[in-house]
Design an enzyme around this catalytic site. Structure first.
Site, short mmCIF file in Angstrom:
data_model
loop_
_atom_site.label_atom_id
_atom_site.label_comp_id
_atom_site.label_asym_id
_atom_site.label_seq_id
_atom_site.Cartn_x
_atom_site.Cartn_y
_atom_site.Cartn_z
CG HIS A 62 -2.15 -16.31 11.74
ND1 HIS A 62 -2.57 -14.99 11.66
CD2 HIS A 62 -3.08 -16.97 12.49
CE1 HIS A 62 -3.71 -14.87 12.34
NE2 HIS A 62 -4.04 -16.05 12.84
CG HIS A 87 -4.64 -18.12 17.97
ND1 HIS A 87 -3.43 -17.61 17.59
CD2 HIS A 87 -5.46 -17.98 16.88
CE1 HIS A 87 -3.51 -17.18 16.33
NE2 HIS A 87 -4.73 -17.39 15.89
CG ASP A 88 -5.51 -20.56 14.56
OD1 ASP A 88 -6.63 -20.36 15.04
OD2 ASP A 88 -4.96 -19.77 13.77
CD GLU A 91 -10.71 -23.04 14.21
OE1 GLU A 91 -11.51 -22.83 13.30
OE2 GLU A 91 -10.00 -22.16 14.72
CG ASP A 92 -6.51 -24.61 12.22
OD1 ASP A 92 -7.74 -24.67 12.17
OD2 ASP A 92 -5.85 -23.56 12.07
CG ASP A 153 -6.94 -14.48 15.02
OD1 ASP A 153 -6.03 -14.74 14.21
OD2 ASP A 153 -8.03 -15.07 15.02
#
Length: 735
Positions: A62, A87-88, A91-92, A153
């Site tokens: 992704h 970008h993630d 957060e993850d 995204d």
């Protein structure tokens, strides 16, 4: 049975995507850029190593896909590629923003931070979601790359929406059309905007999407032949005049074809401009304008133009930076064709939007303050001055995204660009808030006009003011821009607060006069007697004379008289219950949220869903309202109130009747109405609620409201009616 995953095959797949990304980015890379991208890729790969997407594929694919879109379709450089890959992670995974900053620098960290902040934009109730949206815009005004990567995204999520459950598909698709497509449009990303709109349609109105896609595909061969013949003479002439150029035939998006069909109420076959011809010129910046007009003159030598359809965005670009010369001409076969003429730079900006602006900014080919930057500055100003609720703000911001512009002038000849539909009052606020608040009227082209005058292109406006002028509630209906709206609301709010203070003082004096104590119980008696919901409102009405102070008498406060009931803001809607009775809709008609609970629900009158339609439930204070997924209101409900959406589907009961509307057109003849009603009542045993038919110059148009069991029943009725002699079209309509 779960399929076995071969780690080696997956590793090769990931590397293939990574190498493709590097190949695409290569022309843009400087010194140590490739190293930095590799480091970001390895960081992301490691951070996401145990994660998978809903589809089952490794999660790293992704961020790789988002980075690919960022470089290939938006044209951003290394900083954005690195931010997209990461970008993630915050957060993850256990990574913190400080880690990103240490490893990749402040710029990347700021973008990733912006993306992390807005990742949950649409997960909760309305106000929180809108508040997050406001945060997203704050990051837009700092660094527009945050929004560009967010759009990339979202585009990848929409392309891979198949693996999501149905209710998630509807929610994500609705947010997309509500916010992301207009944002892409405003930032000049036309190709992405069109794809997002098409994907939204694919998931919310699958049948229509499939049907139109097929029709476009079937007409492709004929279309390509037509384009070839149309272009041939232009191609020869442009070559002979020494132009360096490229000609493309671009098909219209499915969504815009459907929008045109609905707006003009025509079938697919009558949408004449299914495609546009684009002529792209390779010329130096200083010759662009003259070259575009020379090509226009060549095109119109061969084909007759439609004078009403000339659009010159070369002389005055759109507010999002779009530049192009559009004309619609008549081909030899009697078809209208849109021809777009632009330079390579203009085409870059049209395809890649804001990112291309940056590229040309360094070369000085764009004016220093491009209109798009002026817009971003306006967003910043809007955020700083806006005191309205976040939801209100989100709505106003959306209205500012998709609008066309109107170009007007001040008395000194300065150009002012406002949204189409703006009024003289909007213009006054655009010049200065104080001028807006004291605006009496306007002189437009030397002629006196009221505040509500709608501006036209080329108008020259002088605002007339007065010290005595005060805004009123009515002014809100005269304005379209958020600057004007929020200034008026702020004024009215402050004014009401000041008047309420006066009212409070008046009440104290009155109670003193009649010898009554000011207690909460006595205040409640006053509110109930005068039928007012709260004290603030009561004070205000007293100050402006809506409540007569002389009516406040001692007898109102007698403790032996029972306290009247304070009016409730939420009276249950008797109308809904009437509709339930009329339609015989029973709570067991719907399977809601995968259970058959006896839940109170009503059928939405805006779209009249019937069994067989794709539907969803929406929670309100009066129970659940059932809407079609293609309902005009669905997008707003799903994107603004995602937490109140309930999955809904029909059970197989068919003995109930539902209201549906049919629109019928044709050539008028004696006995036609009789034939139509006979089919409805006799042969299909359908009950009619109402029928209205207008005829004009031998043509008729009618609307019939009928009670049917489900979509199959309605379809059968439509087929029968379309066979009646003289009937040209029969279609269902919402409300």
């Amino acid at each position: 049975m779960a399929t076995l995953i071969d780690p080696e095959v997956e590793r090769q797949e990931i590397l293939r995507h990574y190498r493709k990304l590097l190949r695409t980015a290569k022309p843009y890379l400087k010194g140590g850029d490739a190293k930095l991208i590799k480091k970001a890729f390895n960081t992301s790969l490691e951070a996401h190593k145990d994660m998978r997407r809903k589809s089952g594929e490794p999660y790293i694919l992704h961020p790789l896909a988002v980075a690919q879109i960022v470089v290939e379709e938006i044209g951003l450089g290394t900083t954005s590629i690195v931010a997209a890959l990461l970008h993630d992670v915050v957060e993850d995974t256990p990574w913190e923003i400080s880690d990103v900053e240490r490893e990749f620098g402040t710029k990347v960290a700021r973008i990733v931070d912006g993306l992390t902040k807005i990742s949950g934009v649409f997960d909760y109730g309305t106000s929180e979601q809108a508040e997050n949206f406001r945060k997203m815009l704050l990051t837009l005004s700092e660094d527009v790359r945050v929004i560009l990567i967010k759009i990339a995204d979202r585009l990848h999520n929409m392309r891979t929406l198949d693996s999501m459950p149905r209710h998630k598909q509807l929610k994500i698709a609705s947010e997309t059309i509500y916010l992301y497509a207009p944002l892409a449009h405003r930032l000049g990303l036309y190709a992405i905007k069109s794809e997002l709109e098409d994907l939204h349609l694919k998931y919310t109105d699958t049948d229509t999407f499939r049907d139109l896609t097929q029709k476009v595909r079937q007409s492709r061969g004929a279309r390509n032949r037509f384009i070839k013949e149309f272009v041939a003479p232009l191609d020869d002439e442009l070559k002979s005049q020494g132009f360096d150029f490229e000609i493309k035939g671009r098909p219209k998006s499915i969504y815009s074809i459907l929008r045109k069909m609905r707006k003009q109420n025509i079938p697919f076959e009558e949408v004449y401009d299914l495609f546009a011809i684009r002529i792209i010129l390779d010329v130096p910046p200083e010759q662009e304008k003259a070259a575009c007009w020379r090509v226009y003159s060549i095109v119109t030598d061969f084909y007759q133009p439609n004078p009403d359809r000339l659009r010159d965005w070369v002389s005055t670009p759109k507010a999002n930076g779009y530049e192009s010369l559009h004309t619609t001409v008549m081909s030899q076969t009697g078809q209208w064709v849109e021809v777009q003429i632009r330079s390579r730079r203009m085409d870059d900006i049209a395809e890649k939007g804001y990112a291309a602006h940056w590229k040309y900014k360094d070369t000085g080919a764009v004016q220093p303050e491009s209109s798009l930057e002026a817009w971003i500055n306006k967003v910043r100003e809007m955020l700083e001055t806006n005191n309205s609720s976040a939801l209100e703000f989100m709505d106003e911001f959306r209205q500012n995204l998709f609008v066309k512009e109107v170009y007007v002038f001040t008395p000194k000849g300065k150009l002012v660009i406002l949204p189409d539909g703006a009024t003289a009052l909007d213009f006054a606020f655009e010049i200065h808030t104080q001028i807006g608040l004291q605006c009496l009227g306007a002189k437009v082209n030397q002629k006196l006009e009221p505040l509500s005058y709608r501006l036209r292109n080329g108008d020259q406006i002088e605002i007339l003011t007065s010290q005595k002028q005060r805004p009123t509630e009515e002014w809100l209906s005269y304005v379209t821009t958020s600057k004007a709206r929020s200034s008026i609301k702020d004024y009215l709010r402050d004014d009401k607060r000041a008047k309420a203070e006066d009212g409070k003082f008046l009440l104290e004096k009155r109670l003193e006069l009649i010898g009554v104590e000011q207690t909460p119980d006595n205040l409640n008696r006053l509110l109930a007697h005068f039928n007012v919901h709260n004290a603030h409102e009561f004070y205000y009405r007293l100050a402006i004379g809506q409540v007569d102070g002389r009516e406040i008498k001692e007898s109102l406060f007698d403790p032996t008289v029972p306290l009247p009931r304070t009016p409730s803001m939420l009276e249950p809607k008797a109308f809904d219950q009437e509709v339930q009775k009329l339609r015989g809709v029973r709570p067991d008609m719907l399977v809601i949220g995968q259970t058959t609970d006896q839940i109170r629900h009503t059928i939405a009158t805006c779209c009249n869903p019937i069994p067989g339609d794709d539907v969803f439930g929406f929670e309100t204070d009066q129970g659940i309202v059932i809407h079609r997924t293609s309902c005009p209101k669905a997008t707003t409900l799903m994107s603004s109130f995602g937490n109140r959406i309930v999955r809904a589907k029909w059970t197989e009961q068919l003995e109930l009747a539902f209201l549906a509307g049919i629109r019928i057109k044709g050539s008028d003849r004696v006995g036609l109405v009789n034939d139509v009603t006979k089919i409805i009542s006799n042969s299909l045993k359908v009950n009619m609620r109402s029928i209205t038919i207008d005829s004009d110059d031998g043509m008729f148009e009618g609307q019939i409201m009928v009670f049917v069991n489900d979509t199959a029943h309605l379809e059968k009725l439509i087929q029968r009616l379309s066979r009646v002699r003289g009937v040209l079209s029969v279609e269902r309509f919402g409300s």
